[in-house]
Design an enzyme around this catalytic site. Sequence first.
Site, short mmCIF file in Angstrom:
data_model
loop_
_atom_site.label_atom_id
_atom_site.label_comp_id
_atom_site.label_asym_id
_atom_site.label_seq_id
_atom_site.Cartn_x
_atom_site.Cartn_y
_atom_site.Cartn_z
N ARG A 34 -3.25 6.65 1.53
CA ARG A 34 -3.73 7.83 2.25
C ARG A 34 -2.75 8.47 3.22
O ARG A 34 -3.03 9.57 3.71
CB ARG A 34 -5.04 7.48 2.97
CG ARG A 34 -6.21 7.37 2.01
CD ARG A 34 -7.38 6.71 2.67
NE ARG A 34 -7.04 5.34 3.05
CZ ARG A 34 -7.84 4.50 3.66
NH1 ARG A 34 -9.05 4.89 4.00
NH2 ARG A 34 -7.46 3.27 3.96
N ASP A 44 -7.13 -2.67 -7.19
CA ASP A 44 -7.64 -3.30 -5.97
C ASP A 44 -7.98 -4.75 -6.28
O ASP A 44 -8.28 -5.09 -7.43
CB ASP A 44 -8.88 -2.57 -5.44
CG ASP A 44 -9.15 -2.94 -3.98
OD1 ASP A 44 -8.53 -2.32 -3.10
OD2 ASP A 44 -9.92 -3.88 -3.74
N ARG A 93 -7.03 11.63 -4.96
CA ARG A 93 -8.22 10.80 -4.75
C ARG A 93 -9.51 11.61 -4.93
O ARG A 93 -10.53 11.05 -5.34
CB ARG A 93 -8.11 10.23 -3.34
CG ARG A 93 -9.20 9.39 -2.82
CD ARG A 93 -9.21 8.02 -3.43
NE ARG A 93 -10.26 7.26 -2.78
CZ ARG A 93 -11.55 7.46 -2.98
NH1 ARG A 93 -11.95 8.37 -3.84
NH2 ARG A 93 -12.45 6.74 -2.34
N ARG A 138 0.82 -1.22 0.00
CA ARG A 138 0.00 0.00 0.00
C ARG A 138 0.85 1.27 0.00
O ARG A 138 0.49 2.26 0.62
CB ARG A 138 -0.94 0.04 1.20
CG ARG A 138 -1.98 -1.05 1.21
CD ARG A 138 -3.22 -0.57 0.45
NE ARG A 138 -4.22 -1.63 0.38
CZ ARG A 138 -5.26 -1.73 1.21
NH1 ARG A 138 -5.44 -0.84 2.15
NH2 ARG A 138 -6.12 -2.71 1.07
N TYR A 188 -15.02 -11.88 0.35
CA TYR A 188 -15.73 -10.60 0.12
C TYR A 188 -17.00 -10.83 -0.69
O TYR A 188 -18.03 -10.21 -0.42
CB TYR A 188 -14.82 -9.60 -0.60
CG TYR A 188 -13.82 -8.94 0.32
CD1 TYR A 188 -14.19 -7.88 1.13
CD2 TYR A 188 -12.50 -9.39 0.39
CE1 TYR A 188 -13.29 -7.27 1.99
CE2 TYR A 188 -11.59 -8.80 1.25
CZ TYR A 188 -11.98 -7.73 2.04
OH TYR A 188 -11.09 -7.14 2.89
O1 CP3 Z 1 -0.20 -1.45 -2.49
C1 CP3 Z 1 -0.50 -0.56 -3.30
O2 CP3 Z 1 -0.06 0.61 -3.22
C2 CP3 Z 1 -1.35 -0.93 -4.50
C3 CP3 Z 1 -2.74 -0.77 -4.41
C4 CP3 Z 1 -3.62 -1.70 -3.60
C5 CP3 Z 1 -4.85 -1.25 -3.05
N1 CP3 Z 1 -5.50 -2.32 -2.51
C6 CP3 Z 1 -5.35 0.13 -3.11
C7 CP3 Z 1 -6.37 0.55 -2.13
C8 CP3 Z 1 -3.50 -3.06 -3.29
C9 CP3 Z 1 -2.36 -4.01 -3.56
C10 CP3 Z 1 -4.71 -3.45 -2.62
C11 CP3 Z 1 -4.99 -4.84 -2.18
C12 CP3 Z 1 -6.17 -5.11 -1.35
N2 CP3 Z 1 -7.41 -4.54 -1.42
C13 CP3 Z 1 -6.22 -6.13 -0.38
C14 CP3 Z 1 -5.10 -7.07 -0.05
C15 CP3 Z 1 -4.09 -6.45 0.84
C16 CP3 Z 1 -4.51 -6.28 2.25
O3 CP3 Z 1 -4.56 -5.10 2.69
O4 CP3 Z 1 -4.78 -7.27 2.93
C17 CP3 Z 1 -7.51 -6.12 0.19
C18 CP3 Z 1 -8.02 -7.02 1.30
C19 CP3 Z 1 -8.26 -5.11 -0.49
C20 CP3 Z 1 -9.69 -4.75 -0.31
C21 CP3 Z 1 -9.79 -3.36 0.14
N3 CP3 Z 1 -9.66 -2.26 -0.68
C22 CP3 Z 1 -9.99 -2.90 1.46
C23 CP3 Z 1 -10.16 -3.78 2.68
C24 CP3 Z 1 -10.01 -1.50 1.38
C25 CP3 Z 1 -10.29 -0.53 2.49
C26 CP3 Z 1 -9.03 -0.40 3.29
C27 CP3 Z 1 -8.99 0.85 4.07
O5 CP3 Z 1 -7.91 1.02 4.66
O6 CP3 Z 1 -9.94 1.64 4.06
C28 CP3 Z 1 -9.75 -1.12 0.05
C29 CP3 Z 1 -9.62 0.25 -0.46
C30 CP3 Z 1 -8.26 0.63 -0.96
N4 CP3 Z 1 -7.53 -0.10 -1.84
C31 CP3 Z 1 -7.54 1.82 -0.65
C32 CP3 Z 1 -6.35 1.79 -1.40
C33 CP3 Z 1 -5.29 2.84 -1.49
C34 CP3 Z 1 -8.02 2.94 0.28
C35 CP3 Z 1 -9.26 3.57 -0.25
C36 CP3 Z 1 -9.16 5.02 -0.63
O7 CP3 Z 1 -8.10 5.53 -1.01
O8 CP3 Z 1 -10.21 5.66 -0.57
#
Ligand code: CP3
Length: 346
Positions: A32, A78, A41, A28, A154
């Site tokens: 944020r 994602d 964003r 990640r 999910y």
């Molecule tokens: O790593 C990176 O920089 C690449 C981008 C990336 C994102 N999600 C962007 C994202 C990657 C590799 C993911 C993987 C992902 N997404 C996983 C596996 C990794 C892990 O964390 O276990 C999972 C379970 C998801 C599903 C998901 N997407 C969740 C649970 C959330 C909310 C998380 C939160 O902290 O709110 C997301 C949203 C998400 N995906 C964000 C980002 C940058 C945040 C949302 C936003 O910017 O509004």
Amino acid sequence: MADQENIPALLRVLNGERLERPPIWIMRQAGRYLPEYRELRTRAKNFLDFCYSPALATEAVMQPLRRFPLDAAILFSDILVVPDALGQKVWFVEGEGPRLEPLIGQQDWRFGETEKAIQRLAPVYEAVERIKAAIPKDTALIGFAGAPWTVATYMLQGRGGDKDDARMEVYRRPEDVDALLEVLIETTAQHLAAQVKAGADCLQIFESWAEGLPPQMFQRVVIAPTRKLVARVRELGVTVPIIGFPRGAGAQIGAYAHETQVTALGVDTQTTADQAREAAPIGMPIQGNLDPLTLVVGGKALEDAAQDVLIAFRHGPHIFNLGHGITPQATPENVAKLVNLVKGGV
Ligand code: CP3
């Protein structure tokens, strides 16, 4: 033979080399905790639109690279674009996380065709092409997808949180869950292969919900589908290294590392380096596993924890990373300090 200096350090380690200074990237790393990410964003009306905009996704990838000398870029996307592309409704609730129309409670589970899903994911592959052209040559580009079980949880539950409902569904409707996993294996394999075709140098499979599964179920929903996925990706002509990250797998990491055919093992915060090395096949590259919360706290706690990771993993091929994704509360200053420390600065 190719000049080793021109091969990105991450790929050298994924090839089994042990480097004096491990390459580093951060799960990640675009996110944020960066003010410029929060600004970017706001330009998309929702998170999925952001993921499907090649221009915005490319810019998000470049932001951490401009600040820190990281060894890898990871595609900005994602894991939930796959269910979205298969026709299941996916949305993100600000401050809460992803929501989907849950399969649990529905009589028939129907999904779109893989071929159509891959067509819908075309903007992701365009983003990969753009990112590849924009990043330095010595920076490796990582493509990724969620593992079948993690994405299935999910789809089944419609949300994260505890996975009890998904696990009960495996007991209640085993054949239907197997059929869901099969759809995910094929679509995810093609999704990963398309990322490599577009320029990804290696891949990571996120099994974020490997925790809490009894051994037989772990075999059925994690190991068998991941092994099939890796085999299918290879069958599609992909030769690049694949990092498997089974977060929370605990005592099952050995079975995972030996049986899935992944190239490298990502380990979570609670796993020790010795456990990982003993559990994995000899010489397997290992990625991990700094506690992301040290990037919130900083100072000596961060320095000590980072040194502990460097020392613990130094006897074999190691990729420095966190044991889970960076949190929004982490500071860019602490990330700069960490990268500097891992690179051998003071
Ligand atoms: O790593 C990176 O920089 C690449 C981008 C990336 C994102 N999600 C962007 C994202 C990657 C590799 C993911 C993987 C992902 N997404 C996983 C596996 C990794 C892990 O964390 O276990 C999972 C379970 C998801 C599903 C998901 N997407 C969740 C649970 C959330 C909310 C998380 C939160 O902290 O709110 C997301 C949203 C998400 N995906 C964000 C980002 C940058 C945040 C949302 C936003 O910017 O509004």
